[in-house]
Scaffold this motif. Structure first.
Motif, PDB file in Angstrom:
ATOM      1  N   GLY A 163       0.694  -1.193  -0.031  1.00 50.93           N
ATOM      2  CA  GLY A 163      -0.092  -0.048   0.039  1.00 50.93           C
ATOM      3  C   GLY A 163       0.869   1.186  -0.084  1.00 50.93           C
ATOM      4  N   LEU A 164       2.108   1.245   0.201  1.00 56.19           N
ATOM      5  CA  LEU A 164       3.047   2.267   0.171  1.00 56.19           C
ATOM      6  C   LEU A 164       4.053   2.146  -0.850  1.00 56.19           C
ATOM      7  CD1 LEU A 164       3.391   2.658   4.059  1.00 56.19           C
ATOM      8  CD2 LEU A 164       2.053   4.024   2.561  1.00 56.19           C
ATOM      9  N   LYS A 165       4.880   3.254  -1.325  1.00 62.11           N
ATOM     10  CA  LYS A 165       5.781   3.126  -2.144  1.00 62.11           C
ATOM     11  C   LYS A 165       6.741   4.479  -1.544  1.00 62.11           C
ATOM     12  CE  LYS A 165       4.129   5.967  -6.115  1.00 62.11           C
ATOM     13  NZ  LYS A 165       3.747   5.972  -7.496  1.00 62.11           N
ATOM     14  N   VAL A 166       7.965   4.423  -2.249  1.00 55.41           N
ATOM     15  CA  VAL A 166       8.754   5.279  -1.906  1.00 55.41           C
ATOM     16  C   VAL A 166       9.031   6.446  -2.992  1.00 55.41           C
ATOM     17  CG1 VAL A 166      11.477   5.758  -1.575  1.00 55.41           C
ATOM     18  CG2 VAL A 166      10.409   3.614  -1.097  1.00 55.41           C
ATOM     19  N   ASP A 167       8.952   7.635  -2.521  1.00 54.45           N
ATOM     20  CA  ASP A 167       9.076   8.893  -3.470  1.00 54.45           C
ATOM     21  C   ASP A 167      10.238   9.032  -3.805  1.00 54.45           C
ATOM     22  OD1 ASP A 167       9.435  11.877  -4.182  1.00 54.45           O
ATOM     23  OD2 ASP A 167       7.497  11.909  -3.826  1.00 54.45           O
ATOM     24  N   PRO A 168      10.762   9.106  -5.301  1.00 56.71           N
ATOM     25  CA  PRO A 168      12.203   9.145  -5.456  1.00 56.71           C
ATOM     26  C   PRO A 168      12.878  10.424  -5.210  1.00 56.71           C
ATOM     27  CG  PRO A 168      10.646   9.096  -7.502  1.00 56.71           C
ATOM     28  CD  PRO A 168       9.863   8.783  -6.160  1.00 56.71           C
ATOM     29  N   LYS A 169      12.032  11.438  -4.950  1.00 56.17           N
ATOM     30  CA  LYS A 169      12.775  12.751  -4.668  1.00 56.17           C
ATOM     31  C   LYS A 169      13.038  12.758  -3.019  1.00 56.17           C
ATOM     32  CE  LYS A 169      10.740  15.074  -8.517  1.00 56.17           C
ATOM     33  NZ  LYS A 169      10.026  16.388  -9.022  1.00 56.17           N
ATOM     34  N   THR A 170      12.011  12.630  -2.507  1.00 52.93           N
ATOM     35  CA  THR A 170      12.233  12.860  -1.047  1.00 52.93           C
ATOM     36  C   THR A 170      12.523  11.511  -0.043  1.00 52.93           C
ATOM     37  OG1 THR A 170       9.797  12.274  -0.576  1.00 52.93           O
ATOM     38  CG2 THR A 170      10.250  14.592  -1.089  1.00 52.93           C
ATOM     39  N   LYS A 172      10.912   9.271   0.862  1.00 58.97           N
ATOM     40  CA  LYS A 172       9.949   9.109   2.212  1.00 58.97           C
ATOM     41  C   LYS A 172       8.740   8.225   1.548  1.00 58.97           C
ATOM     42  CE  LYS A 172      10.701  13.457   4.833  1.00 58.97           C
ATOM     43  NZ  LYS A 172      11.217  12.656   6.136  1.00 58.97           N
ATOM     44  N   LEU A 173       7.853   7.679   2.274  1.00 59.44           N
ATOM     45  CA  LEU A 173       6.877   6.918   1.885  1.00 59.44           C
ATOM     46  C   LEU A 173       5.598   7.673   1.557  1.00 59.44           C
ATOM     47  CD1 LEU A 173       7.073   3.839   4.513  1.00 59.44           C
ATOM     48  CD2 LEU A 173       8.197   4.166   2.059  1.00 59.44           C
ATOM     49  N   VAL A 174       5.012   7.295   0.428  1.00 50.27           N
ATOM     50  CA  VAL A 174       3.600   7.784  -0.028  1.00 50.27           C
ATOM     51  C   VAL A 174       2.671   6.740  -0.483  1.00 50.27           C
ATOM     52  CG1 VAL A 174       4.646  10.018  -0.823  1.00 50.27           C
ATOM     53  CG2 VAL A 174       4.452   7.955  -2.271  1.00 50.27           C
ATOM     54  N   HIS A 175       1.596   6.892  -0.439  1.00 53.86           N
ATOM     55  CA  HIS A 175       0.650   6.029  -0.888  1.00 53.86           C
ATOM     56  C   HIS A 175       0.570   5.393  -2.352  1.00 53.86           C
ATOM     57  CE1 HIS A 175      -2.722   7.043   2.250  1.00 53.86           C
ATOM     58  NE2 HIS A 175      -1.638   6.795   2.737  1.00 53.86           N
ATOM     59  N   ASP A 176       0.627   4.115  -2.405  1.00 53.67           N
ATOM     60  CA  ASP A 176       0.478   3.498  -3.787  1.00 53.67           C
ATOM     61  C   ASP A 176      -0.861   3.676  -4.110  1.00 53.67           C
ATOM     62  OD1 ASP A 176       0.643   1.740  -6.003  1.00 53.67           O
ATOM     63  OD2 ASP A 176       2.154   0.585  -5.117  1.00 53.67           O
ATOM     64  N   PRO A 177      -1.042   4.277  -5.277  1.00 47.45           N
ATOM     65  CA  PRO A 177      -2.333   4.343  -5.932  1.00 47.45           C
ATOM     66  C   PRO A 177      -3.123   3.164  -5.922  1.00 47.45           C
ATOM     67  CG  PRO A 177      -0.967   5.276  -7.511  1.00 47.45           C
ATOM     68  CD  PRO A 177      -0.110   5.037  -6.186  1.00 47.45           C
ATOM     69  N   GLU A 178      -2.537   2.145  -6.518  1.00 47.18           N
ATOM     70  CA  GLU A 178      -2.844   0.874  -6.690  1.00 47.18           C
ATOM     71  C   GLU A 178      -3.307  -0.123  -5.626  1.00 47.18           C
ATOM     72  OE1 GLU A 178      -0.674  -1.379  -9.284  1.00 47.18           O
ATOM     73  OE2 GLU A 178      -0.399   0.231 -10.957  1.00 47.18           O
TER      74      GLU A 178
END
Length: 515
Positions: A163-170, A172-178
């Motif tokens: 349910g989460l993925k890594v933001d390549p810029k920050t 940090k973890l963000v929601h995985d839309p799928e």
């Protein structure tokens, strides 16, 4: 000597991912060295993602060592010494002793080491200790890097929770839309008190794939819900120090705390709140009990047929475990799609025990089952010798197959015509026959351990020994004679009739003889 011009390669990569020296590159360098020195590569042994520093199983390493110490090959080639081991001269010295005792030779291509040179062993010892020191220093540097990333609230690597993925810029973890919506569904069901098994069955029923692409089960859902990152907190895995001073991960994950403020460090967006995670953890703890300061699942102890009993439902075949008074299909209990076989454990144990105690003493000395029992027994007593014997026996079979193919090439397929071709055929067959004879001679020189199985043929003595044995000892005895016990699905409330629902697969017997 038949093995002097033949070598094996051992290749390894402790972290099999981009940015590391590829195994293909290692193989090319090792093959080039072998060719320059007039050696023929027989086989390439390989361990991907297996560390030479940690105490992990390395099947490729074991097979390579067995081949050279058994005399199947004369030389073992590695790309670099730390591929062999990063545990220092303690392990490397034993390996070199075993190779030298067998008249073999060890080569490290990048280090320029060849134990056919008398001075090489001293250099090997020095480099072995250096590799061990580098591994410890690398662990220290990695630890510092992880602490730095944690202090910045950045993901330190690995697969984020479902349910989460890594933001390549920050970072940090963000929601995985799928997958975020399904992760939230799992959390809501858990907060509502739904069992993990029912949650798994719900997901599997609607064909929602797990993070690894297969079916969900209770363990994978518990791991997800326990993850601090699911609540937006930085995770840290607990480690303990072993007797030899190394650190070992326990598998317990908890929120990482800032060393100065002792506050949990945030890692980005969470699927659930910190408060919701605390409620879920309390629910889990209410289903376990405290023993010696540790929380453990409620259990009934180790069962007799642990590791031997399997679900007999067609298409399943999963292990069964004792839960309360019954053996139950673990796949069904975990939420996978199996109707689930179960049976009273004491009844199954009693039936299998009686079959074992009556069948074994009635065996003739040439019975395939008794031969299989004796073979398994001696393999357990002296595994190192049998690893060597097996390595030689397999090579004899391979070489005999090559000889048969060569003979077919001449006499069946007609591939050798003319004096020059026939002369080449004669040289090839002579070389193969010489190697086969040499291997058979080596096999004959190896000791053949034997066991006295006569006590197992005495019904009274066998029953007395069984009565005096622990559960572990009894299970060991059963595993000598039994491959697996399969329990089929029965009707609810019906009495267990063992002959109808229990199928014993005896060791060394064919499909038609399992009943």
């Amino acid at each position: 000597m038949h093995q002097d011009t033949i070598c094996d390669l051992y290749l390894c990569l402790s972290l099999d991912r981009d940015g590391k020296t590829a195994i293909e590159r290692q193989e090319a360098d090792c093959r080039a060295w072998a060719e320059r020195n007039g050696l023929t590569v027989r086989k390439v042994h390989m361990d991907r993602g297996r560390s030479g520093y940690k105490a992990v199983e390395r099947k490729g390493f074991d097979a390579a060592l067995a081949a050279v110490t058994a005399g199947v090959v004369g030389t073992l080639i590695v790309w670099k010494l730390d591929c062999l081991s990063r545990k220092g001269i303690g392990q490397v010295g034993k390996v070199l002793d075993d190779i030298e005792k067998a008249g073999g030779r060890f080569v490290s291509v990048i280090d320029g080491l060849d134990t056919s040179n008398d001075s090489a062993r001293m250099i090997v010892a020095m480099l072995a200790e250096l590799a061990r020191s580098e591994s410890k220093n690398l662990g220290t540097r990695v630890g510092h890097a992880k602490r730095y990333l944690r202090s910045k609230g950045q993901w330190i690597g690995g697969q984020p929770p479902y349910g989460l993925k890594v933001d390549p810029k920050t970072k940090k973890l963000v929601h995985d839309p799928e997958d975020a919506v399904y992760a939230r569904l799992i959390a809501d069901e858990a907060l509502a008190g739904v069992s993990l098994v029912k949650i798994a069955r719900l997901l599997n029923e609607y064909d929602i794939p797990s993070p690894r692409g297969g079916q969900w089960n209770a363990a994978s859902i518990m791991q997800l819900l326990r993850s601090p990152a699911l609540a937006g907190l930085m995770p840290e895995t607990e480690t303990v120090e072993t007797d030899d001073g190394e650190k070992k991960y326990t598998g317990r994950v908890f929120p990482y705390q800032d060393p100065e403020t002792l506050d949990p460090v945030e890692i980005g967006e969470g699927i659930i709140t910190v408060g919701e995670r605390d409620r879920i953890i309390r629910q889990f703890e209410s289903r376990t009990f405290v023993h010696a300061g540790k929380r453990r699942p409620k259990s009934q102890g180790t069962a007799l047929l642990t590791g031997l009993v399997f679900c007999g439902v067609p298409g399943c075949g999963s292990r069964m475990h004792r839960v309360g008074n019954s053996y139950q299909c673990w796949s069904h209990r975990s939420g996978n799609q199996c109707i689930g076989a179960s049976a009273l454990a004491d009844a199954v144990d009693a039936y299998v025990t009686e079959r074992f105690l009556t069948k074994v003493p009635a065996l003739d000395l040439d019975d395939p089952l008794l031969i299989a029992i004796a073979d398994r027994w001696v393999h357990r007593v002296d595994p190192e010798t049998f690893a060597k014997r097996d390595a030689i026996a397999v090579e004899v079979q391979d070489e005999e197959a090559r000889l048969a193919d060569l003979e077919d090439a001449r006499y069946v397929r007609g591939e050798f015509t003319g004096p020059a071709a026939i002369d080449r055929y004669n040289r090839l067959t002579e070389r193969l026959r010489g190697r086969i004879d040499g291997l058979r001679d080596d096999l004959g020189k190896l000791p053949m351990p034997s066991m006295d199985v006569r006590p197992m043929l005495d019904a009274v003595q066998l029953r007395e020994a069984w009565g005096d044995s622990t559960v572990d000892d009894r299970r060991d005895r059963l595993s000598l004679a039994i491959d697996r016990v399969e329990v089929s699905k029965g009707k609810r409330g019906a009495r267990l009739i063992p002959e109808q629902r229990i199928r014993i697969r005896w060791a060394g017997l064919t499909e038609a003889e399992v009943l």
